[in-house]
Design a protein around this motif. Structure first.
Motif, mmCIF file in Angstrom:
data_model
loop_
_atom_site.group_PDB
_atom_site.id
_atom_site.type_symbol
_atom_site.label_atom_id
_atom_site.label_comp_id
_atom_site.label_asym_id
_atom_site.label_seq_id
_atom_site.Cartn_x
_atom_site.Cartn_y
_atom_site.Cartn_z
ATOM 1 N N PHE A 147 -14.095 11.826 -45.369
ATOM 2 C CA PHE A 147 -13.253 10.867 -46.070
ATOM 3 C C PHE A 147 -11.801 11.120 -45.690
ATOM 4 O O PHE A 147 -11.216 12.135 -46.060
ATOM 5 N N ILE A 179 -16.778 14.269 -53.616
ATOM 6 C CA ILE A 179 -17.214 13.480 -52.470
ATOM 7 C C ILE A 179 -18.743 13.436 -52.345
ATOM 8 O O ILE A 179 -19.316 12.363 -52.101
ATOM 9 N N ALA A 249 -10.220 7.836 -54.980
ATOM 10 C CA ALA A 249 -10.798 8.894 -54.145
ATOM 11 C C ALA A 249 -10.802 10.240 -54.874
ATOM 12 O O ALA A 249 -11.602 11.116 -54.575
#
Ligand code: ZN
Length: 409
Positions: A147, A179, A249
């Motif tokens: 990512f 993640i 994120a």
């Protein structure tokens, strides 16, 4: 009667050292990074009545564990999940350091699994860290999803984490934790393997189970619970003008999605006997894995946590806040794995602990937009008075494992 000094972060007032390794009782064990604020109550390493820390006790238990039985448990788990229809059957998060290399490699080549590796890249890759990552994916032979973060947000959050929490690594820790569950949900892969069990670092023995961990850590009930860099999500959006989409994120997967997906999270270190030195040798043997070409500042070690230029700084802030530097961490682990004696560990602590991480410092400060002077100011602000004393203009620890702190005499 010892003088009372103020104590920050809810740390124990009296400093004590483990009689087996070189850990002190100031070491935080709480993994809750979202609510980590300067005034938060921390959970710290537990010592038993004989003055031995939980990490050492866990290591002793390791010798008594029936590893054959554990491997059978692993085989059962893997048999339940293994797929031969072209789908991935497990996720191994990591950076391609020795531990993630080992985990993904044994799962694929020894146990016939089909892992997808996922990576939350470091704040700033070191050259050899990046080449180990490439080597993991290319030589190791794994598919990988990395990512790549929005650089502006990452820099701002890292700076805020230093300003407010003196914790340069918060974004990395959060990103890395989140993640794998996110990718698992997205791709419908129900099994995640982390490497070592957290009990290695002295987290409570009671937590030492391989089944689903406290899900709350990976999930998000409501945005109000979450702080990044010590700032609430609301404030980041309103005051710092960051769109919520740019913060996602860093946020955990939504609790409902996680519950629907029935993801299982396991620690491979529960099933397989795991020592850092041996996973290093394994990575070297099966690939081009390279240690750092020089000694890491603040410690004697060359092969652990070497991917991120911010890592050395992170350990340094830990030393400022808790009096525990990287040598203390590394030596304690090596003592428990019987690669060092306690005396050798003490000598290494005396020599290297708290050494300033000069090598990447300027580059990092430029990267996040902070001056050296500001960083040094923050150092002083975050020193807990019960740990530090200023003597002739120089900060010294009040207590050390070598019993030569200013209040030890
Ligand atoms: Zn210990």
């Amino acid at each position: 009667m010892p003088q009372q000094h103020e104590t920050y972060y809810g740390l124990p007032e009296q400093v004590a050292f483990c009689s087996k390794c070189v850990y002190s009782n100031q070491r935080p064990t709480s993994a809750v990074e979202f609510k980590h604020r300067p005034d938060s109550k921390k959970t710290t390493l537990h010592f038993d009545e004989e003055g031995v820390c939980d990490a050492c006790r866990t290591a002793e238990l390791k010798d008594e564990i029936d590893w054959g039985g554990r491997e059978k448990e692993l085989l059962k788990l893997l048999d339940r999940h293994r797929r031969d229809d072209g789908q991935y059957d497990c996720i191994v998060p990591g950076s391609g350091g020795k531990d993630s290399f080992y985990a993904a490699h044994v799962l694929k080549y020894k146990y016939g699994m089909h892992p997808l590796t996922v990576t939350w890249p470091p704040i700033m890759y070191t050259e050899y860290g990046h080449s180990n990552f490439r080597n993991w994916v290319e030589k190791g032979g794994f598919d990988n999803i990395s990512f790549n973060q929005n650089g502006r947000v990452m820099k701002l959050l890292t700076r805020l984490s230093i300003e407010n929490l003196f914790h340069p690594f918060q974004t990395f820790i959060i990103g890395q934790k989140n993640i794998a569950p996110k990718v698992a949900v997205k791709y419908g892969i129900p099994l995640i393997f982390y490497g070592e069990n957290e009990a290695e670092w002295g987290n409570p023995i009671a937590d030492n189970i391989s089944s689903l961990r406290d899900q709350a850590f990976y999930t998000m009930k409501s945005l109000d619970e979450i702080y990044l860099g010590g700032v609430s999500i609301k404030e980041l959006v309103e005051r710092y003008d960051i769109p919520l989409a740019d913060l996602m994120a860093y946020l955990p997967v939504h609790r409902e999605e996680l519950e629907k997906s029935r993801i299982e999270v396991h620690y491979l270190g529960y099933y397989l006997k795991w020592t850092p030195q041996e996973s290093y040798y394994y990575a070297v043997e099966h690939s081009n894995f390279k240690a750092r070409p020089f000694r890491t500042e603040g410690t004697f070690n060359k092969y652990a946590s070497i991917d991120d230029k911010a890592d050395d700084l992170n350990y340094y802030t830990y030393f400022i806040k808790f009096g525990i530097g990287r040598t203390t961490e590394d030596a304690s682990q090596e003592i428990r794995n019987k690669h060092l004696t306690r005396e050798e560990g003490c000598a290494l602590v005396k020599r290297f602990d708290g050494e300033f991480p000069e090598r990447y410092f300027n580059e990092l400060m430029d990267h996040i937009g902070m001056t050296r002077e500001r960083f040094m100011e923050l150092c002083d602000q975050f020193r807990s008075p019960h740990l530090w004393a200023k003597m002739d203009g120089e900060w010294k620890l009040r207590h050390t494992v070598n019993n030569d702190g200013v209040d030890d005499r």
